[in-house]
Design an enzyme around this catalytic site. Structure first.
Site, PDB file in Angstrom:
ATOM      1  N   ASP A 172      -7.185  -4.806  -5.093  1.00 55.71           N
ATOM      2  CA  ASP A 172      -6.404  -5.142  -3.905  1.00 55.71           C
ATOM      3  C   ASP A 172      -6.583  -6.607  -3.513  1.00 55.71           C
ATOM      4  OD1 ASP A 172      -4.653  -4.777  -1.757  1.00 55.71           O
ATOM      5  OD2 ASP A 172      -6.257  -4.213  -0.384  1.00 55.71           O
ATOM      6  N   ASN A 213      -0.812  -7.294  -3.840  1.00 65.61           N
ATOM      7  CA  ASN A 213      -1.339  -6.428  -4.898  1.00 65.61           C
ATOM      8  C   ASN A 213      -0.239  -5.579  -5.536  1.00 65.61           C
ATOM      9  OD1 ASN A 213      -1.700  -5.130  -2.036  1.00 65.61           O
ATOM     10  ND2 ASN A 213      -1.411  -3.410  -3.453  1.00 65.61           N
ATOM     11  N   GLU A 236       0.815  -1.220   0.000  1.00 67.00           N
ATOM     12  CA  GLU A 236       0.000   0.000   0.000  1.00 67.00           C
ATOM     13  C   GLU A 236       0.849   1.270   0.000  1.00 67.00           C
ATOM     14  OE1 GLU A 236      -2.466  -2.766  -0.242  1.00 67.00           O
ATOM     15  OE2 GLU A 236      -1.299  -2.901   1.607  1.00 67.00           O
TER      16      GLU A 236
END
Length: 668
Positions: free
Chosen positions: A409, A359, A293
């Site tokens: 994601d 991801n 992230e």
């Protein structure tokens, strides 16, 4: 492994399923009851001369030694019963006979349990059976990550009697996600917040042996995505290995807690952290890290167990000029994500290590390729993939990408569970994966070839998996695009399953999966990369419960036939991971703090206990001094539910934060 002493009416001196190499180890039981009974019912022969008596006694001892006197042999039981027919049944003899019959029944039941446990162990990959015995020395119970235990003292018939044996307060709150390890008579457990502590406790009563309290920088919280969690340690050759939120890998002396070495895996200021234990192969320790992230470039790295020196490093994102670099737009690979933040598996026969990659970064796909489902070559390897690496070199032997060009994601990090299954009449080495994208994958773990894939939860972002290409057949309306919302996408980005572990039970042939029933809305946005800050490129609405009036359920899944067998629903999301045992049980917790035991065949609830705070991690089980224990950490999640709006408020109201280790056993 130590043999279990099970004193008592059974007369068993020692019996064990694990002799250190996964085999059966049964010592002579020498039942005093049977000897008393035989003495009472046998006709007394003429008294032999002293020399002959000594010679006959030696012969009897020799025969007992050769035969093992296991009290499991049908001919012995028949002999005992036939002798009773030739003797007058006095009250003493009658009482002894009844007691012997009870023992006979108990031993018959035990032999059946042993046979079932042995068959179950035979279904595990080589190496896993040896680790599924009395101790719990590795995160997933074995190197195959099955979270199945061959222990069966606690079973369907007696689990309702389970009581708290002891409790240890962990000294920290928020997101207790540790899997304790049990080595010998010592239990090792970590806490959240760094970890703040690593404890060594007496596994029988919780008495502290030592405590490790590392100095974790105060500024790690902004660079950890989803909570100050730690999932435990790894153990080998008298050492513990621990990853920390500050990006360091540490080795400790398992006897004292003394820090032996510390090496930096990744700079946490980049937005990286280590939240899961490493895996240990031969003389190396292998770890990944989180940071998908924040736009880190993922890698899997091996270090020497004795010195902490790097042995190899494999990036999960290829650089310009490397194979698969063409799957990235321009220089987007530099911040491509693909972090391997969960645990790996290991097959010693193939010498392959298996890790999942997360991801791509950012979530918004337009920064990495075309803003469409027709993405062509821009699959963004090796994100959202399962990777098989040569354990000695780190070379990627094969990969399977579950969600090419991911924009939802759908991390590919979920554990890859190893088993040997009968596929079309042929024993096949497989890997089982309940992916975040909602599909359950059955892969050949030697080659990476797809065997089958079916949805195990509600899925609408893709219609199916194309068996020829292995790719999902997308619904274009469910792909978020730049400044265009995609509505009611199922599953939610927490996935059909998240990190909470599933369990494969070779006795039932089923996989027990803690699942989510949540959906979401997503929209792509432009976003600039900033060091140590979220790099998402999307906005979201995650507070969208799926249909049916529940938000989690434990699913018993048939991996060969790719179908549900039963399910147990939970009102709120974030249910705990699964543990299965040869006692016919599956244990799991929930966010409200309930710890439950279900019948592994039917899903019927047999027992529950409220720990006072949410349970996320799976339980473990171990045996010490002939007694089976079940242990689980309790401490509700804090950060992930905060993304869920009203549902998150319900979760926070359902149980307070906590931090405790609960250990259960049957009463004496």
């Amino acid at each position: 492994m130590h043999n279990a002493d099970t004193a008592g009416g059974s007369g068993i001196d020692s019996i064990s399923l694990d002799n250190g190499s996964g085999g059966l180890d049964v010592k002579p039981c020498g039942s005093p009851l049977r000897h008393r009974y035989l003495a009472a019912v046998r006709p007394r022969p003429a008294r032999p001369r002293p020399r002959r008596r000594r010679r006959d006694a030696a012969r009897r001892r020799s025969r007992q030694s050769a035969q093992g006197d296991l009290c499991l042999v049908a001919s012995q039981r028949t002999m005992i019963r036939s002798l009773t027919g030739h003797a007058q049944k006095t009250p003493k003899r009658r009482a002894l006979e009844e007691e012997a019959n009870r023992e006979d029944f108990a031993m018959s039941r035990l032999s059946g349990m042993l046979a079932g446990s042995l068959l179950a162990l035979l279904a595990l990959p080589l190496g896993a059976a040896a680790e599924s015995g009395k101790s719990w020395t590795i995160y997933g119970g074995d190197s195959a990550n099955t979270r199945f235990s061959a222990l069966a003292q606690i079973d369907r018939e007696n689990v309702a009697k389970l009581k708290v044996a002891w409790v240890a307060q962990l000294g920290s709150l928020e997101a207790q996600e540790s899997t304790p390890l049990v080595v010998g008579d010592t239990l090792f457990v970590t806490t959240s917040a760094g970890p703040r502590y690593v404890y060594a406790l007496n596994a029988k009563d919780g008495t502290p042996k030592w405590k490790y309290a590392p100095e974790i920088p105060a500024d790690v919280q902004p660079t950890t995505c989803c909570g100050l969690d730690n999932r435990g340690v790894a153990y080998a050759r008298g050492k513990l290995f621990l990853g920390r939120l500050d990006g360091y890998l540490v080795a400790l002396d398992a006897n004292t807690g003394k820090e032996l070495w510390k090496t930096q895996v990744i700079d946490y200021h980049e937005g990286a952290a280590i939240t899961s234990p490493p895996i240990l192969v031969k003389n190396i320790v292998i770890t990944g890290y989180a940071g998908g992230e924040y736009g880190v470039r993922g890698a899997i790295t091996a270090y020497d167990q004795d010195s902490g020196k790097q042995v190899w490093r494999t990036y999960t994102i290829p650089a310009a000029g490397e194979p698969a670099a063409e799957t990235w737009k321009d220089d987007s690979w530099k911040y491509g994500g693909g972090a391997a933040w969960l645990v790996g598996s290991y097959d010693p026969q193939l010498n392959l290590v298996y890790y999942g990659a997360s991801n791509p970064s950012p979530w918004g796909a337009s920064a990495r390729g075309p803003d469409t489902s027709d993405y062509g070559k821009f699959t963004n390897l090796y994100t959202a993939s399962t990777l098989a690496l040569d354990a000695d070199t780190g070379k990627i032997v094969w990969h399977y990408q579950t969600t090419p060009y991911d924009t939802w994601d759908y991390d590919g990090v979920n554990e890859f569970v190893l088993a040997d299954l009968d596929i079309n009449g042929q024993k096949t080495p497989v890997g089982l994966k309940a992916d975040r994208n909602g599909f359950f994958y059955l892969l050949n773990r030697k080659t990476g070839a797809l065997i089958s894939a079916q949805p195990f939860v509600m899925v609408n972002w893709a219609k199916e998996i194309d068996f020829k290409t292995g790719r999902p057949v997308e619904d274009p309306e469910k792909r978020p695009r730049l400044d265009v919302w995609a509505k009611d996408i199922c599953p939610n980005l927490f996935g059909g399953k998240n990190w909470e572990p599933m369990s494969y039970n070779p006795q039932t042939g089923l996989v027990y999966i803690p699942t989510f029933n949540l959906c979401m809305d997503l929209i792509g946005r432009k976003e600039e990369k900033k060091k140590g800050a979220f790099y998402l490129g999307e906005e979201f609405n995650l507070d969208k419960p799926g249909p049916g009036g529940f938000m989690s359920e434990l699913v018993a899944w048939d991996p060969i036939n790719q179908k549900r067998v039963w399910e147990s629903k939970e009102e709120l999301p974030f249910m705990g991971g699964a543990l299965t045992t040869a006692g016919g049980l599956v244990f799991h917790g929930n966010i409200q703090g309930w710890f439950k035991a279900l019948d592994a065949k039917t899903g019927k609830e047999l027992w529950k206990f409220n720990s006072g705070s949410g349970i996320s991690q799976g339980a473990i089980t171990y045996e010490l001094d002939g007694k089976q224990y079940v242990a689980v950490v309790s401490g509700r999640l804090k950060t992930p539910p905060s993304f869920l709006g009203h549902t998150g408020e319900r979760i926070f109201a359902s149980s307070p934060e906590g931090g405790a280790l609960f250990v259960f056993a049957l009463p004496d």
